[in-house]
Design an enzyme around this catalytic site. Sequence first.
Site, PDB file in Angstrom:
ATOM      1  CG  ASP A  82      -0.213   0.006   2.519  1.00  0.00           C
ATOM      2  OD1 ASP A  82       1.003   0.273   2.524  1.00  0.00           O
ATOM      3  OD2 ASP A  82      -0.846  -0.249   3.551  1.00  0.00           O
ATOM      4  CG  ASP A 292      -5.965  -5.627   1.737  1.00  0.00           C
ATOM      5  OD1 ASP A 292      -6.542  -4.837   0.955  1.00  0.00           O
ATOM      6  OD2 ASP A 292      -5.630  -5.299   2.891  1.00  0.00           O
ATOM      7  CB  CYS A 330     -10.980 -27.254   7.066  1.00  0.00           C
ATOM      8  SG  CYS A 330      -9.449 -26.369   6.744  1.00  0.00           S
ATOM      9  CB  CYS A 332      -5.827 -26.297   6.766  1.00  0.00           C
ATOM     10  SG  CYS A 332      -6.244 -26.125   8.518  1.00  0.00           S
ATOM     11  CB  CYS A 335      -8.837 -28.993   9.985  1.00  0.00           C
ATOM     12  SG  CYS A 335      -9.475 -27.358  10.422  1.00  0.00           S
ATOM     13  CG  HIS A 361      -8.630 -23.041  10.416  1.00  0.00           C
ATOM     14  ND1 HIS A 361      -9.056 -24.091   9.644  1.00  0.00           N
ATOM     15  CD2 HIS A 361      -9.723 -22.247  10.602  1.00  0.00           C
ATOM     16  CE1 HIS A 361     -10.347 -23.956   9.388  1.00  0.00           C
ATOM     17  NE2 HIS A 361     -10.776 -22.836   9.955  1.00  0.00           N
TER      18      HIS A 361
END
Lengths: 395, 395
Positions: A82, A292, A330, A332, A335, A361
């Site tokens: 930014d 974002d 999930c 990931c 998980c 996560h």
Amino acid sequence: MHGKARTGRLLTPHAAIETPVFMPVGTVASVKGVPQDTLEELGAQIILGNTYHLYLRPGVSTVRKLGGLHGFMAWPRAILTDSGGFQVFSLNELRKVNEEGVTFRSHLDGSSHFFSPESAMEAQIGLGADIIMAFDECTEYPADQARMRASMEMTARWAARSKKYFEEHKSEVPWNAASEIPTLAAQSAARMGHPPSLDPPLSGHACQTLFGIVQGGMDRALRKESAERTVEIGFPGYAIGGLSVGEPRELTREIVESTLEHLPVDKPRYLMGVGTPEEIVEYANLGVDMMDCVLPTRAARHGLLFTSEGKVSIKQARYAQDAGPLDPNCGCRVCRRYSRAYLRHLYASNEVLAQVLNTIHNLSFYLDTMRRVRHAISLGVESRFLASLWSRPKT
Amino acid sequence: MHGKARTGRLLTPHAAIETPVFMPVGTVASVKGVPQDTLEELGAQIILGNTYHLYLRPGVSTVRKLGGLHGFMAWPRAILTDSGGFQVFSLNELRKVNEEGVTFRSHLDGSSHFFSPESAMEAQIGLGADIIMAFDECTEYPADQARMRASMEMTARWAARSKKYFEEHKSEVPWNAASEIPTLAAQSAARMGHPPSLDPPLSGHACQTLFGIVQGGMDRALRKESAERTVEIGFPGYAIGGLSVGEPRELTREIVESTLEHLPVDKPRYLMGVGTPEEIVEYANLGVDMMDCVLPTRAARHGLLFTSEGKVSIKQARYAQDAGPLDPNCGCRVCRRYSRAYLRHLYASNEVLAQVLNTIHNLSFYLDTMRRVRHAISLGVESRFLASLWSRPKT
């Protein structure tokens, strides 16, 4: 389905990005608590750096010497910075704004600094992100009509100055072929044990891309005028700034939807600082290409986790003996391995691993959500189905 | 080379451990800041849990319900728990000790609790580590002769009570076949996407192993007597406790060396709470088989990193623009990817990733060091060479 959703491929010097894309926030060159290889594994295509923070620490010259942000933080994929404008406005109560720029005090040591469109471009060129942002004034909320107009007009003038400085200096990016930096970058790549995943390859002529930012407060007409003036200056991509500053969510959506109508269809559109899982799905379906937000990472640090079954506040005692995974849908690494009871214990015990696992996560949930959105858009699937990916089923 | 160094293979219900071994400390069921899959990748064979901390939070019954520590923290390899004695003595100024046991106050909420040899065994059986420790009194330093003798004798009586309770209750371990827990453990294994790496396989008849602890303060004769009395009670392994409590390093070494002479050659010997990289090499060469220490993890949190070129205090400004890896001779994921400048920046910015990466490197250094020690011992290489693995070359 609004018929405005679209998928795309955004080419940057360090990566080709599938859009719509969610960009994790790495304020001071770190997505808090998450190692870069884990970000890669999660499928993060592009991450954000904050010019304001990096300018103050470690400083632009240090980052430049180490090959720009890519070399400094050993992140071979795309980066967006930014302009520093938002932080200057949100973190500095004693700032002084005039036509030239903004004088502000460091939140670290109180020292005085000055950002102008030119110096903000200089900083961002030194940081060397793939995509950088024009220096804008983020209008506060609420603001009256005169204030919104004056602020929007200054942002338009600053946009022109940003573009002018950028065009004159864009060859100075640290990873440009002419500099000595590639040696450091190559060192870094060799240390990583693999070449950076450059797609398309980083050529000696690659340079950064500067996006313009639309302001105009919560006034649809001013937003239209800001969009038109920014497009008239001409940028390869356009952001909608100045939202998520305290206004009601319905108003955010209204402003986004009306502003999008005035942005060119053939250029990427970036909605800054948004939002919840529900919102990123919604805005992708409105035709936003990039978003974002600190929400997934910040909420993780407070034990608030996003799952396919709704939000989970992992600190609650009800999870103390819950042997199930955080989100049964999930895949990931959190998980797959840990129970809610363990995550609750880590949080209750103030263990650092709580922040690490919770953040992994939540980012996985956001990035997976956006991956499914891209897939659904490419198949022409209804947006309502997309929303049901994350919201608790109504019974 | 002292000719006393040895390599071995320690069989536990959840893993076969190559010795000599360094055991990372996971106080409250987490090696601070490091995910379990990273610990596996680093080659950690066995980690420590602290009974005192886990007893207070989340509580033994919770851990038991979730399959013991292995299920609770999703760690399929070996675990050792201390008896709680050391923490009761080091964290509680208001403790009251009598023949029966120790009354102490929680450092979390001030609540009153009581540990006896029996209750410490009950807690450790519920936590379900592969190796558990007899309840001992850690003699303070300095202490006079009468105090050292009385303390050593109480530890001997407590060792006999620990063994008696353990023998009567060892079948109650949560992962024993008779219980309902294997279902949870299997769930956890399935979530991990792979079966637990049980080597040898965890059978229904597997049970924990209880080690005895030698005390006796800094008196060689009392240490000899303590060793003999503990061996007489009879344990499958012996620990040397009560060291690294403030005494000079030379004295530690002297006590360790003399005590080892009185421990059986055919049983594992565990030196508790030691030490620096130099010391773990030295003690392995004296014939110690197992060691644990908070130094690599705690030092990492303070920016003190162990490398093949000596200690690095990463907070120092001299590293602010150092593009080199932390340790050019280290192959860990931190040294392969990040520069000293970046690690320094993370530490200076108080980023959580600093703790994560610093801890990963320090553990990697310790575990690599011990791996090389095992290799060198098996080849009969001089111990001086081993020491040079970590200390800065003298010039």
